[in-house]
Structures are given as C-alpha cells and as structure tokens.
Design a protein around this motif. Structure first.
Motif, PDB file in Angstrom:
ATOM      1  N   GLY A  95       2.519  -1.013   1.583  1.00 30.61           N
ATOM      2  CA  GLY A  95       3.246  -0.180   0.525  1.00 30.61           C
ATOM      3  C   GLY A  95       3.596   0.969   0.812  1.00 30.61           C
ATOM      4  O   GLY A  95       4.655   1.419   0.164  1.00 30.61           O
ATOM      5  N   ASP A  96       3.250   1.445   2.048  1.00 34.33           N
ATOM      6  CA  ASP A  96       3.696   2.775   2.460  1.00 34.33           C
ATOM      7  C   ASP A  96       3.936   2.674   3.880  1.00 34.33           C
ATOM      8  O   ASP A  96       3.727   1.785   4.589  1.00 34.33           O
ATOM      9  CB  ASP A  96       2.506   3.872   2.037  1.00 34.33           C
ATOM     10  CG  ASP A  96       3.037   5.289   2.277  1.00 34.33           C
ATOM     11  OD1 ASP A  96       4.501   5.614   2.264  1.00 34.33           O
ATOM     12  OD2 ASP A  96       2.139   6.148   2.517  1.00 34.33           O
ATOM     13  N   GLY A  97       4.682   3.862   4.510  1.00 33.53           N
ATOM     14  CA  GLY A  97       4.937   3.754   5.942  1.00 33.53           C
ATOM     15  C   GLY A  97       6.049   3.304   6.174  1.00 33.53           C
ATOM     16  O   GLY A  97       6.185   2.974   7.349  1.00 33.53           O
ATOM     17  N   VAL A  98       7.075   2.822   5.470  1.00 30.06           N
ATOM     18  CA  VAL A  98       8.301   2.139   5.903  1.00 30.06           C
ATOM     19  C   VAL A  98       9.368   3.198   6.545  1.00 30.06           C
ATOM     20  O   VAL A  98       9.576   2.766   7.699  1.00 30.06           O
ATOM     21  CB  VAL A  98       8.992   1.711   4.609  1.00 30.06           C
ATOM     22  CG1 VAL A  98      10.334   1.020   4.994  1.00 30.06           C
ATOM     23  CG2 VAL A  98       8.056   0.534   3.866  1.00 30.06           C
ATOM     24  N   THR A 158      -0.712  12.237  -0.439  1.00 27.32           N
ATOM     25  CA  THR A 158       0.013  12.029   0.564  1.00 27.32           C
ATOM     26  C   THR A 158       1.253  10.676   0.376  1.00 27.32           C
ATOM     27  O   THR A 158       2.382  11.005   0.598  1.00 27.32           O
ATOM     28  CB  THR A 158      -0.581  11.797   2.011  1.00 27.32           C
ATOM     29  OG1 THR A 158      -1.899  12.783   1.775  1.00 27.32           O
ATOM     30  CG2 THR A 158       0.322  11.536   3.163  1.00 27.32           C
ATOM     31  N   ALA A 159       0.746   9.857  -0.245  1.00 29.49           N
ATOM     32  CA  ALA A 159       1.608   8.794  -0.390  1.00 29.49           C
ATOM     33  C   ALA A 159       2.738   9.091  -1.400  1.00 29.49           C
ATOM     34  O   ALA A 159       3.769   8.496  -1.481  1.00 29.49           O
ATOM     35  CB  ALA A 159       0.916   7.481  -0.677  1.00 29.49           C
ATOM     36  N   LEU A 160       2.481   9.944  -2.314  1.00 31.51           N
ATOM     37  CA  LEU A 160       3.267  10.170  -3.479  1.00 31.51           C
ATOM     38  C   LEU A 160       4.094  11.287  -3.108  1.00 31.51           C
ATOM     39  O   LEU A 160       5.027  11.488  -3.899  1.00 31.51           O
ATOM     40  CB  LEU A 160       2.260  10.564  -4.790  1.00 31.51           C
ATOM     41  CG  LEU A 160       2.818  10.478  -6.005  1.00 31.51           C
ATOM     42  CD1 LEU A 160       3.644   9.289  -6.666  1.00 31.51           C
ATOM     43  CD2 LEU A 160       1.866  10.865  -7.103  1.00 31.51           C
ATOM     44  N   GLY A 162       7.154  13.614  -2.134  1.00 25.65           N
ATOM     45  CA  GLY A 162       8.423  13.410  -1.857  1.00 25.65           C
ATOM     46  C   GLY A 162       9.175  12.629  -2.588  1.00 25.65           C
ATOM     47  O   GLY A 162      10.389  12.113  -2.732  1.00 25.65           O
ATOM     48  N   LYS A 163       8.289  11.908  -3.674  1.00 25.30           N
ATOM     49  CA  LYS A 163       8.920  10.852  -4.478  1.00 25.30           C
ATOM     50  C   LYS A 163       9.108  11.304  -6.007  1.00 25.30           C
ATOM     51  O   LYS A 163       8.806  10.561  -6.941  1.00 25.30           O
ATOM     52  CB  LYS A 163       7.988   9.822  -4.590  1.00 25.30           C
ATOM     53  CG  LYS A 163       7.457   9.185  -3.096  1.00 25.30           C
ATOM     54  CD  LYS A 163       8.653   8.258  -2.556  1.00 25.30           C
ATOM     55  CE  LYS A 163       8.316   7.557  -1.448  1.00 25.30           C
ATOM     56  NZ  LYS A 163       8.153   8.213  -0.056  1.00 25.30           N
ATOM     57  N   GLY A 164       9.186  12.535  -6.239  1.00 28.46           N
ATOM     58  CA  GLY A 164       9.959  12.953  -7.386  1.00 28.46           C
ATOM     59  C   GLY A 164       8.682  13.365  -8.386  1.00 28.46           C
ATOM     60  O   GLY A 164       8.913  13.584  -9.674  1.00 28.46           O
ATOM     61  N   HIS A 391       3.685   3.184  -6.813  1.00 28.65           N
ATOM     62  CA  HIS A 391       3.292   1.833  -6.270  1.00 28.65           C
ATOM     63  C   HIS A 391       2.782   2.117  -4.678  1.00 28.65           C
ATOM     64  O   HIS A 391       1.579   1.513  -4.345  1.00 28.65           O
ATOM     65  CB  HIS A 391       4.521   0.949  -6.351  1.00 28.65           C
ATOM     66  CG  HIS A 391       4.585   0.269  -7.331  1.00 28.65           C
ATOM     67  ND1 HIS A 391       3.600  -0.856  -7.604  1.00 28.65           N
ATOM     68  CD2 HIS A 391       5.509   0.056  -8.392  1.00 28.65           C
ATOM     69  CE1 HIS A 391       4.121  -1.427  -8.821  1.00 28.65           C
ATOM     70  NE2 HIS A 391       4.938  -0.792  -9.234  1.00 28.65           N
ATOM     71  N   ASP A 392       3.349   3.237  -3.857  1.00 24.05           N
ATOM     72  CA  ASP A 392       2.979   3.381  -2.585  1.00 24.05           C
ATOM     73  C   ASP A 392       1.705   3.833  -2.609  1.00 24.05           C
ATOM     74  O   ASP A 392       0.705   3.559  -1.789  1.00 24.05           O
ATOM     75  CB  ASP A 392       4.010   4.349  -2.122  1.00 24.05           C
ATOM     76  CG  ASP A 392       5.548   3.810  -1.687  1.00 24.05           C
ATOM     77  OD1 ASP A 392       5.777   2.636  -1.978  1.00 24.05           O
ATOM     78  OD2 ASP A 392       6.100   4.419  -0.982  1.00 24.05           O
ATOM     79  N   SER A 393       1.160   4.845  -3.463  1.00 21.59           N
ATOM     80  CA  SER A 393       0.075   5.572  -3.613  1.00 21.59           C
ATOM     81  C   SER A 393      -0.886   4.579  -4.175  1.00 21.59           C
ATOM     82  O   SER A 393      -1.814   4.782  -3.435  1.00 21.59           O
ATOM     83  CB  SER A 393       0.375   6.672  -4.775  1.00 21.59           C
ATOM     84  OG  SER A 393      -0.849   7.357  -4.654  1.00 21.59           O
TER      85      SER A 393
HETATM   86 MG   LIG Z   1       5.320   7.595   2.115  1.00 19.11          MG
END
Ligand SMILES: [Mg+2]
Ligand SMILES: Nc1ncnc2c1ncn2[C@@H]1O[C@H](COP(=O)(O)OP(=O)(O)OP(=O)(O)O)[C@@H](O)[C@H]1O
Length: 522
Positions: A95-98, A158-160, A162-164, A391-393
């Motif tokens: 879900g993350d790290g793409v 961290t995963a969230l 930069g995503k607004g 979703h990533d988070s």
């Molecule tokens: Mg990320």
C-alpha cells in the motif's frame, strides 16, 4: 550451383519488425526507466509536489501518490510496463512505498548503464545486484525494532505525509490506530480492508471521525420513517422486501367483485405476513439489497421500524459485519439470532445540499469487525487525495501492528548502502563494481529527499555516508533537506524489504534482456 549473393534471404519476421540488440537494447530500457523516475522524483517525500492528471474523459485528479500516477498513465513502452507492474505489486502488497520502489529501480538501471558502457557483462551486474540485495536485507533485519504505540502512530503519520492531510496529521493517525485496534480486537487481525471510508462532503479535515459501525448514503423513501433509534436490533436481507412476483404472465378471470376483493386481500395478507415476521423478530430496522414495497414500507413505518432498500452487496456485507448480523435471504427466515445490534441508527437529510441521498449512520456497535472513517472536507479532488493517503496509512499501520519497523527519512537506505559497500570489500571480481553501483542507487532515496527539501543532495549523502560508517544512531534527511537524527519517521520492515526486492528483481529482469523484437517497428 554456386553459393552466391543472389541466394534468397529467409524472412522469418514481417518487414516492419525492428530487432535491436547490444547496447541499444539497454539504452532503450534505461531511457524508459529514467523518464519514469524523473517524473516521480518531484513528488517524493514530505516536501514532494503534486501532479495534476487530466484524463481524456475530462476528469482530473491532483495527487502525490505514486500508485495513482502510474495507474493513470497510458504506458505503451514495454520496459515502462515492467515498471508499472512493479509499482502495482508494491501497492498491492504494502500500500505504500511505490515512489521509493520506482526511484530505486530507475537508479539501479541508470547505474547499470554506466557499467555496461565500460564493458561489464550484464550477468556480472545481475550477480553483483543479487549479492547486494542480500547484504542490504541483512542490514534491514539487524536495524529493525519492535514498535511501541508511539512508533505505530509514527508509521501512520509517515505514510500519510505529503498526501494533503498535513493540517490534521495527528488527528488522522489517532483515528487510524483506533480503527485498526477495534478491528483487531473483534476480528483477530488488523485488516485495513475492514476500515471503510465515507466522504462527508462538508466541514474541514478536522471534522473527520471514526464511527464504530457503518455509514453510507441512500435515499430514505418516506419522510416519516423513524429516526434516531437507540440500542436498535437490525436485520439484513439480501433480496427484495416485497411479495414474490409471478414469473409468468397469468390472466385472471374475475366474474364478480368478491373474487377481486379476495385476490387483493390475499396479496395484502402476504404483505402483512412479511411485516409480521420482521416485527416478531424484534428488529427496529431492516436493511435490504432489493426494492421495498410501498405498502410494506408504510406498514413498517407505522410500527416504528426503519426500512432502507437498494443497498449494494458490499454495503449489506459491511453493515452486517459492523453490527454482527447474519444476512438472510428471505424475511420468512428471520430469527432473533440473525439480528445485529448497534447503539444508534440515524439518518440525516441535508437540505442545503442538492444531494438526493441521505446519510445513514449505524454507530456504537459493540463488537464491530468493520468500522468507518468519516472524512470531512468539501473539495472533491482534495478529499480523494486524502483518501488515497489514508489507504496507504491504513495498510502501513496494519503491517506495523504485526511486524517490526525501520527508521525512514533515507536513514535506513543510507545504512543499507553502507552495508552493501562493506560486503563489496570481500569481492575480488567485477561484481564489486556492481555492488558499489547498487549502494549509490540506494542513496538516491536520501539524495532525492534532500533535493526536494531544498538541501544539497551530494553534501547530504556524504554526511549520511560518514554517519552510517560510524554505525551510530540512524541519521536521515529532515523535511528541510538537512542531515537529521531521525525522529518520528518509521516504516514497517516489509514495506522497505518488499520495495527493495521488487526494484532489484525488475532491474535484473531488464538487464537479462539481450534483444528487443518490436513488431510495431519502434
Ligand atoms: Mg508514502
Ligand atoms: N517527516 C519526514 N521527514 C523526512 N522524511 C520523511 C518524513 N516523512 C516521510 N518521509 C520520507 O518520505 C518518503 C516517502 O515519500 P512518499 O510517501 O512520497 O513516497 P512513497 O511512500 O515511496 O510512495 P507512495 O506514498 O507514493 O506510495 C520515505 O522515505 C519517508 O521516510
């Protein structure tokens, strides 16, 4: 007959087929990889910028999410397609790290190109890259730590990032951790799929909240249907709430009005039976996937029972899972045991909005295996991006609850690069050059973070190299692009390991290609 030049050529392939071999192949593949990583580079990290995607059908999306950007591009180059499937597999598994995966793969190929030009055989590179992967993996294993509650919420932030959702980062991380803990408690596993998202369409991001139950939109068909039902038992029906229609056309000959009356009476009797079985079950509300007959609706409403129809199958399933109900196929089968229970079921009609649908909220469930995050905020494109971030988070946090974590901000990549360099010392052959190249490719992560943060990538990478050699605490790149003792930036170990494995495998896969045979002629 002599073997002359006039001997006819054997044509195996159609005329317009183009066969490329040698360095031309690698250059083609590497160029595609470079285009891709250049495209994604500016979106990377906490200071990453967004892309606006404008599709042929006129829809737009503003995003920073690597998976979304890659999914929306109409890629036709075969090498780029390999990178797209790599991105998809990272998204599916973690879900993350793409973006990290794409950047590492791009750098591995660019580094490989430089060595190929110096005459190093592709298989030597493959060997060197495989050895490097082992060394990097071992370092990641050594550095991983068991997370405490603070680290788990750092993973979700961290995963969230930069995503607004910057303005409500810790608000969301609290919601995400609580959502997954609730699912874990009642389901045995913190499954991110069991957390639903619901766009409120009003308010601000800070109005977002966790509902221990299920929220969805549907028109409530009668204004005087009951509302705000407390401690309600709810039935879930997969089917229509009406009497079964005849599947054949039947002509009824009615010779006197009594016949007609008895026919109508029989119909209404059957409708009454349906209502009675619902009433007898003790349900205060019924959700169904099909239509609801008007007479039945009125009858139930008179008895204080809320009935909502036309739910799609995933909505029925989610609602049933949140309240702990068993889905029945027919109202005649409803037993009290089949019902679920919630603290409150209510519906909200927003007069000011032009939406024809009402918000239906089932909350306060006692042991929900499905919960819902209601997301505030009016802008469509902005909310969509926040949902992608959530979703990533959710995926990353769920992994962190089940495994160990690693420090982010480029620190772990700098340390893995150092480990690869250390183990390259033991190599006497040309593989050593490939391992050094691999280490440089890993440093693309801190270098890009430094560049996007406004720092000097080269200086920062050298600083990180020095600190990784000392083997002390993890030093990464701060959001401002400076060298920094990493604080509160954590990733689940499998996001890092998976990304490295996919990037290496894809790069190796491309390096093994020695000819491109294009029937398109390009
Ligand atoms: Mg990320
Ligand atoms: N506060 C922070 N300071 C420094 N670096 C950070 C911070 N927060 C996140 N990072 C780093 O930013 C990188 C993640 O960036 P980003 O989320 O844009 O890409 P991704 O996770 O690889 O891909 P995607 O999220 O698009 O699937 C990671 O290396 C992470 O450690």
């Amino acid at each position: 007959m002599s073997e002359g030049t006039d001997r006819p050529r054997v044509a195996i392939l159609p005329e317009h087929t183009k066969v490329s071999s040698g360095t031309e192949v690698q250059e083609k593949l590497i160029l595609a990889a470079r285009v891709f990583s250049d495209l994604l580079k500016p979106t990377f990290g906490p200071r990453g910028l967004d892309k606006m995607l404008y599709k042929t059908d006129g829809t737009t999306a503003v995003t920073n999410d690597g998976a979304k950007i890659v999914a929306e591009l109409l890629v036709r180059h075969p090498a780029a397609k390999m990178m797209v499937s790599m991105a998809e597999s990272q998204e599916e598994q973690c879900g993350d790290g793409v973006t990290t995966t794409m950047l590492i793969c791009g750098s591995l190929l660019i580094e490989a190109n430089n060595l190929l030009r110096k005459g190093i055989h592709p298989l030597t590179l493959v060997e060197g890259y495989s050895l490097s992967l082992e060394a990097a993996r071992a370092q990641a294993d050594a550095d991983s730590v068991e997370p405490d509650a603070q680290k788990i919420s750092a993973v979700s932030e961290t995963a969230l990032r930069g995503k607004g959702a910057e303005s409500a980062l810790n608000h969301f991380s609290t919601i995400i951790v609580e959502a997954l803990e609730t699912v874990l408690q009642h389901n045995g596993e913190p499954r991110a799929e069991n957390v639903c998202m619901f766009k409120l369409g009003t308010g601000s991001l800070r109005d977002s909240k966790l509902v221990k139950g299920f929220t969805f939109r549907r028109r409530v068909q009668l204004d005087d249907l009951p509302n705000n039902l407390k401690d309600a038992r709810i039935a879930c029906l997969d089917g229509d709430l009406k009497i079964r229609e005849l599947t054949r056309d039947v002509e009824l000959k009615i010779s006197n009005s009594d016949h007609l009356d008895s026919f109508i009476d029989a119909e209404s009797e059957r409708k009454d039976e349906i209502c009675q079985s619902i009433i007898d079950s003790g349900a205060l509300a019924i959700l169904c996937s099909g239509e609801i007959d008007r007479d039945i609706l009125h009858h139930l409403s008179d008895k204080g029972i809320l009935a909502i129809g036309d739910l799609d199958s995933s909505e029925i399933r989610n609602a049933a899972d949140s309240i702990g109900a068993r889905i029945v196929e027919s109202t005649m089968d409803i037993e009290p045991d089949d019902l679920g229970r919630c603290g409150l079921i209510s519906w909200e009609r927003r007069q000011e909005s032009d939406s024809v649908e009402d918000i239906i909220r089932i909350e306060g469930c006692l042991s929900p295996t499905v919960v819902t995050i209601e997301i505030g905020g009016a802008g469509e494109a902005g909310t969509e991006e926040v949902i992608r971030g959530l979703h990533d988070s959710l995926r990353a946090t769920s992994l962190a609850m089940q495994e160990s974590v690693l420090p982010g901000a480029g620190a772990i990549h700098a340390r893995m690069a150092q480990a690869v360099r250390d183990s390259s010392d033991a190599q006497g052959g040309r593989e050593r050059l490939a391992m050094e190249a691999y280490a440089r490719a890993l440093e693309t992560i801190p270098a890009t973070l430094a560049e996007n943060g406004g720092g000097d990538p080269l200086d920062r990478v050298l600083e990180l190299r020095a600190s990784a050699r000392d083997g002390s605490e993890p030093i990464g790149i701060s959001p401002e692009g400076k060298a920094w003792a990493v604080d509160g930036v954590w990733h689940p170990a499998s996001v890092i390991a998976n990304s490295l494995e996919s990037a290496t495998e894809t790069a190796i896969g491309m390096l093994r290609i020695d000819q491109v045979i294009s029937s398109r002629g390009d």
